[in-house]
Scaffold this active site. Structure first.
Site, PDB file in Angstrom:
ATOM      1  N   TYR A 187       0.859  -1.325  -0.062  1.00 51.79           N
ATOM      2  CA  TYR A 187      -0.006   0.285   0.079  1.00 51.79           C
ATOM      3  C   TYR A 187       0.738   1.293   0.092  1.00 51.79           C
ATOM      4  O   TYR A 187       2.166   1.243   0.052  1.00 51.79           O
ATOM      5  CB  TYR A 187      -1.066  -0.113   1.083  1.00 51.79           C
ATOM      6  N   ARG A 234       3.491  -1.468  11.069  1.00 49.80           N
ATOM      7  CA  ARG A 234       3.599  -2.850  10.416  1.00 49.80           C
ATOM      8  C   ARG A 234       4.395  -2.543   9.051  1.00 49.80           C
ATOM      9  O   ARG A 234       4.160  -1.612   8.267  1.00 49.80           O
ATOM     10  CB  ARG A 234       2.183  -3.119  10.116  1.00 49.80           C
ATOM     11  N   GLY A 323      -3.346 -14.367  12.356  1.00 46.03           N
ATOM     12  CA  GLY A 323      -4.694 -13.814  11.637  1.00 46.03           C
ATOM     13  C   GLY A 323      -5.801 -14.851  11.267  1.00 46.03           C
ATOM     14  O   GLY A 323      -6.731 -14.908  12.018  1.00 46.03           O
TER      15      GLY A 323
HETATM   16  C1  LIG Z   1      -8.732 -12.209   5.206  1.00 43.66           C
HETATM   17  C2  LIG Z   1      -7.433 -11.596   5.460  1.00 43.66           C
HETATM   18  C3  LIG Z   1      -7.371 -10.022   5.582  1.00 43.66           C
HETATM   19  C4  LIG Z   1      -6.167  -9.389   5.871  1.00 43.66           C
HETATM   20  N1  LIG Z   1      -6.307  -7.972   6.238  1.00 43.66           N
HETATM   21  C5  LIG Z   1      -4.983  -7.407   6.498  1.00 43.66           C
HETATM   22  C6  LIG Z   1      -5.361  -6.152   6.770  1.00 43.66           C
HETATM   23  O1  LIG Z   1      -6.217  -5.604   6.738  1.00 43.66           O
HETATM   24  N2  LIG Z   1      -3.922  -5.616   7.050  1.00 43.66           N
HETATM   25  C7  LIG Z   1      -2.840  -6.161   7.058  1.00 43.66           C
HETATM   26  O2  LIG Z   1      -1.798  -5.427   7.395  1.00 43.66           O
HETATM   27  N3  LIG Z   1      -2.847  -7.421   6.634  1.00 43.66           N
HETATM   28  C8  LIG Z   1      -3.775  -8.236   6.565  1.00 43.66           C
HETATM   29  N4  LIG Z   1      -3.894  -9.689   6.286  1.00 43.66           N
HETATM   30  C9  LIG Z   1      -2.642 -10.014   6.552  1.00 43.66           C
HETATM   31  C10 LIG Z   1      -2.491 -10.565   7.967  1.00 43.66           C
HETATM   32  O3  LIG Z   1      -2.599  -9.814   8.788  1.00 43.66           O
HETATM   33  C11 LIG Z   1      -1.431 -11.775   8.179  1.00 43.66           C
HETATM   34  O4  LIG Z   1      -0.246 -11.089   7.939  1.00 43.66           O
HETATM   35  C12 LIG Z   1      -1.500 -13.036   7.481  1.00 43.66           C
HETATM   36  O5  LIG Z   1      -2.880 -13.631   7.477  1.00 43.66           O
HETATM   37  C13 LIG Z   1      -0.679 -14.184   7.555  1.00 43.66           C
HETATM   38  O6  LIG Z   1      -0.835 -14.406   9.267  1.00 43.66           O
HETATM   39  P1  LIG Z   1      -1.607 -15.864   9.368  1.00 43.66           P
HETATM   40  O7  LIG Z   1      -0.966 -16.834   8.878  1.00 43.66           O
HETATM   41  O8  LIG Z   1      -1.849 -15.988  10.946  1.00 43.66           O
HETATM   42  O9  LIG Z   1      -3.021 -15.754   9.091  1.00 43.66           O
HETATM   43  C14 LIG Z   1      -5.013 -10.181   5.903  1.00 43.66           C
HETATM   44  C15 LIG Z   1      -4.846 -11.378   5.661  1.00 43.66           C
HETATM   45  C16 LIG Z   1      -6.091 -12.168   5.375  1.00 43.66           C
HETATM   46  C17 LIG Z   1      -6.093 -13.497   5.339  1.00 43.66           C
END
Ligand SMILES: Cc1cc2nc3c(=O)[nH]c(=O)nc-3n(C[C@H](O)[C@H](O)[C@H](O)COP(=O)(O)O)c2cc1C
Length: 369
Positions: A187, A234, A323
């Protein structure tokens, strides 16, 4: 046996009850019209209040900063009031919550912009193979390719910083414990940081220091409004989605980590790239980040409780964010405590829709014995 994950953590002036952070998760269910957090969003966050800290879904700091329909904002009075309800409900459950401040830059479309204008970016370079989510003129929703952005003039950059400042003012008034500057995942701020998306020749492009300038100016504005001890950032070194390729990803993260330390911010949140097809971070780089930053260090991406705990025991992380596990398990902390099985997240309900796949995953006490 988990050794550290469920122990308290001092962050800024706050003590979090555990080190299980809820990662920022866009869920595209903001109240309409106006992209305003609503009662369903309050219920969703309240269910997850036992996290050491919740980081909200990315929240646009302005209309210009929006890249997806149905994501919440923090630039109108109604949005601020909506978030205040979320914060109060989480606090009533003794939870902690950070607001993620977001400007999408080029990951947008004229259908989302005021007067059908082009999205803005450091340089007029389209993000190839990238999509945004729009409501089309006929009322139907669709994922569409991002559009060619317009390069921001140097004179416009104070206005971008002002968007973050204004969002910080509203975030503070809404009662958030922390504000998280989103400089990750392709972004706007990441577009300025990365070597391929920033081709500028002014003081905001060229050298690593110049590419980092806007992130630090936005950060300083946020710090001025709420204080460094309530601020996190972040970053996503080596993230390869959204057409990002940064040949100085590690040097830039290390430069920023030092700059963050000088400012005394509460935390640095590293979104690891491998969950989205990028490389794994090396142990050497993790150790370098650890050495460069003096606040709370959070890693995120594909962790199990055991892996997260091991990272803390070895001293590399202070906390880990989860996440997808939090999407499907509102009581994730309790499940980690008990060593209970986790519900599997349903990808088809990640973005958009209502309560289904949002607030209706079963919690432990609802499951048959
Ligand atoms: C549905 C979804 C929405 C996400 N939205 C964001 C977000 O709004 N901002 C962000 O920094 N990362 C976002 N991410 C990335 C997550 O914060 C995280 O880095 C990623 O899911 C990996 O972690 P996990 O394996 O525990 O899911 C998103 C990921 C998913 C799956």
């Amino acid at each position: 046996m988990l050794k550290k994950l469920l122990t308290p953590l001092k962050m800024g002036n706050t003590t979090l009850p555990n080190r299980v952070i809820m990662a920022p998760l866009t869920r595209s269910r903001a109240g309409q019209p106006g992209d305003i957090p609503n009662a369903l969003n309050v219920a969703y966050y309240t269910q997850r209040a036992s996290a050491g800290m919740i980081v909200t879904e990315a929240t646009q700091v302005s209309r210009q900063g929006q890249g997806y329909a149905l994501t919440p904002g923090i630039y109108t009075d109604a949005q601020e009031a909506g978030w205040k309800k979320v914060v109060q409900a989480v606090h009533a459950q003794y939870g902690h919550i950070a607001l993620q401040l977001w400007h999408v830059g080029r990951i947008s479309h004229s259908l989302l912009q005021e007067n059908g204008e082009a999205p803005v970016a450091p340089s007029a370079l389209i993000a190839k193979n990238s999509q945004c989510f729009v409501i089309q003129p006929d009322g139907t929703a669709a994922n569409v390719p991002t559009e060619m952005p317009r390069a921001l003039d140097t004179e416009e950059l104070p206005g971008i910083v002002a968007q973050y400042r204004q969002a910080a003012v509203r975030g503070r008034r809404a009662g958030f414990d922390f504000l998280e500057l989103h400089a990750a995942n392709g972004y706007l701020l990441n577009q300025f940081l990365a070597t391929n998306s920033n081709q500028r020749t002014d003081a905001y492009g060229g050298s690593l220091e110049n590419r980092a300038r806007l992130t630090l100016e936005a950060l300083d504005a946020v710090i001025e409004e709420i204080g460094a001890k309530q601020v996190g950032v972040r970053l996503s070194p080596h993230f390869i989605g959204m057409d990002m390729a940064d040949s100085e990803a590690e040097a830039s993260a290390l430069y920023l980590a030092k700059a963050f330390s000088e400012r005394g911010i509460a935390y640095l949140h590293i979104a690891e790239p491998d969950w989205a097809g990028g490389p794994e971070l090396t142990p050497v780089f993790r150790a370098q980040i650890r050495a460069a930053f003096n606040g709370v260090l959070i890693f995120c991406g594909g962790y199990t409780a055991e892996e997260a705990d091991a990272l803390m025991v070895q001293g590399t992380a202070d906390a880990v964010a989860f996440g997808r596990p939090f999407i499907a398990n509102a009581d994730l902390v309790e499940r980690f405590r008990l060593g209970a099985a986790l519900n599997t997240p349903d990808r088809s309900t990640f973005y958009g829709g209502g309560a289904h796949g949002y607030t209706d995953y079963p919690t432990l006490d609802l499951q048959p014995a």
